[in-house]
Enzyme design. Structure first.
Site, short mmCIF file in Angstrom:
data_model
loop_
_atom_site.label_atom_id
_atom_site.label_comp_id
_atom_site.label_asym_id
_atom_site.label_seq_id
_atom_site.Cartn_x
_atom_site.Cartn_y
_atom_site.Cartn_z
N GLY A 205 0.83 -1.21 0.00
CA GLY A 205 0.00 0.00 0.00
C GLY A 205 0.86 1.25 0.00
O GLY A 205 2.05 1.19 -0.31
N ASN A 206 0.27 2.38 0.31
CA ASN A 206 1.03 3.63 0.44
C ASN A 206 0.38 4.50 1.51
O ASN A 206 -0.66 4.14 2.06
CB ASN A 206 1.13 4.35 -0.92
CG ASN A 206 -0.23 4.69 -1.48
OD1 ASN A 206 -0.94 5.52 -0.92
ND2 ASN A 206 -0.62 4.04 -2.57
N TYR A 207 1.01 5.63 1.81
CA TYR A 207 0.59 6.44 2.95
C TYR A 207 -0.55 7.42 2.65
O TYR A 207 -0.89 8.25 3.49
CB TYR A 207 1.78 7.24 3.50
CG TYR A 207 2.81 6.38 4.18
CD1 TYR A 207 2.50 5.65 5.32
CD2 TYR A 207 4.11 6.29 3.67
CE1 TYR A 207 3.44 4.86 5.94
CE2 TYR A 207 5.06 5.49 4.29
CZ TYR A 207 4.72 4.78 5.43
OH TYR A 207 5.65 4.00 6.05
#
Ligand code: CTP
Length: 396
Positions: A205-207
């Site tokens: 995923g990412n932030y």
């Protein structure tokens, strides 16, 4: 203003004497007006005057006798809530989510846009605590009707005087005009990250939190646009009756929904941080720890913006985002052309306060005709309003 439902909420300040005049202006313009007062406001302005003018009961207490004031219904009834005068105390409570009177419980349960007209003495206005609280309530996306310079209740001359009824009325008129600017238009907005599953308990995923995209959806909805928000996994939610949210997890799910929705849209804003790669295989069982090194094989995801750019018809407006750490302008212009977008919103990771997990953002917008517009560092809600204004400009 004909047929519009205006909820005026007044807190304790001498400026409350201006509210009956404002209520009368609104009624004369065809609006329906309801008023709530804090107990302290009711000592400055008579509920009887206001209920006579508005032909609606003026509520002050959460409960009286055997009846209970339905604050949720009031919050949902209004097209707009105007908190005027907003005293120093009420602003502080709004900033911190306190709920010790009817006005505050209506405010916390309202789903409509909120306009706030502060009123207080100059020293209270300039106090860092008040300025901090003002910043907090502005970050909620509310519109502030600026306090004016003039004679104050203390006898001093300075900042803090509430805007006059004529000015409050004009702000309401502008609000209703702006809330119609995109009426009849539809927009697809993507927001948040995507999660690409590796096994039942792990993902890539990412932030991204989705804050920027949700703010864009709300800014467009606030201008009367019907918004389809396609939202990746996040704890945040959009709140506006013009927004329909579809929650997705992976880039592929987002691709499918966007491809289905786009043909019937006038506008698309692709602000989601979509994974560029996804695992070639998703294990049905939890992957066990084995050797020292572990390699995951990934394949490219579909580029949604590029796909929409390839099926875009005349009259459809397609806006992409670019988050870059170097050669920002060159990459943004490359994406504009390669993905056949009409504009690209660039965030640079080199700008303090821009990008994921901040409440602020700093953007530049590049258009197909070569025009570049640079914006200051602002809250994400303000940035979203700038983007909505640019969309209106691009629609011509
Ligand atoms: N985007 C998309 N589909 C993807 C990846 C990105 O629609 N699979 C969109 C994003 O929503 C954004 C734009 O493309 O509007 C640019 O995304 P960005 O991640 O900055 O660029 P990429 O094209 O993925 O290229 P790179 O990561 O190499 O910069």
């Amino acid at each position: 203003m004909k047929g519009k439902k205006i909820l005026i909420a007044a807190s304790g300040s001498i400026a409350a004497y201006k509210i009956p005049i404002l209520a009368r202006f609104c009624i004369k313009a065809g609006a329906e007006v309801k008023v709530v007062l804090t107990p302290s406001a009711a000592t400055f302005v008579s509920p009887l005057v206001l209920s006579t003018l508005t032909k609606n009961e003026v509520l002050v207490e959460m409960a009286s006798g055997n009846s209970w004031a339905n604050h949720v219904a009031l919050g949902r009834w209004a097209d707009v809530m105007l908190i005027a005068p907003a005293s120093c105390n009420t602003i502080a409570k709004m900033a911190h989510g306190l709920c010790d009177n009817l006005l505050l419980s209506v405010y916390l349960s309202s789903v409509c846009p909120v306009l706030i007209a502060p009123a207080m003495d100059e020293d209270m206005w300039h106090h860092p605590a008040t300025q901090k609280n003002m910043k907090t309530i502005t970050s909620f996306g509310h519109t502030i009707i600026p306090a004016e310079h003039g004679e104050l209740a203390s006898g001093l001359i300075g900042m803090g005087r509430m805007a006059e009824p004529e000015s409050l009325f004009n702000h309401l008129m502008t609000f209703f005009q702006e809330s119609q600017q995109l009426s009849g238009y539809s927009a697809l907005v993507t927001a948040g990250p995507t999660f690409e599953n590796l096994d039942p308990v792990r993902f890539i995923g990412n932030y991204s939190t989705g804050k920027m995209g949700i703010a864009i959806a709300e800014a467009l909805a606030g201008k009367g646009c019907n918004v389809q928000l396609v939202l990746g996994p996040t704890h945040l939610r959009a709140s506006h009756s013009n927004i329909t949210t579809t929650n997705v997890v992976s880039a592929h799910q987002m691709y499918k929904i966007c491809s289905d929705l786009f043909p019937s849209m006038n506008i698309a804003v692709m602000s989601a941080a979509i994974a560029d790669y996804t695992p070639n295989e998703v294990s049905a069982v939890k992957i066990k720890k084995r050797e020292n090194d572990f390699t995951i094989s990934l394949k490219k995801t579909d580029d949604i913006l590029k796909h929409l750019g390839s099926i875009k018809k005349n009259g459809q407006l397609l806006i992409g985002f670019a988050l870059e750490s170097n050669n920002e302008k060159e990459y943004a212009l490359g994406k504009l052309k390669e993905k056949n977008a009409d504009a690209i919103v660039l965030n640079s990771l080199n700008d303090q306060g821009a990008g994921f997990s901040h409440d602020t953002n700093k953007i530049s917008i590049f258009e197909k005709n070569g025009k570049e517009t640079k914006y200051e560092l602002k809250t994400k809600n303000e940035v979203a309003r700038d983007i909505a204004e640019k969309i209106i400009e691009l629609l011509g």
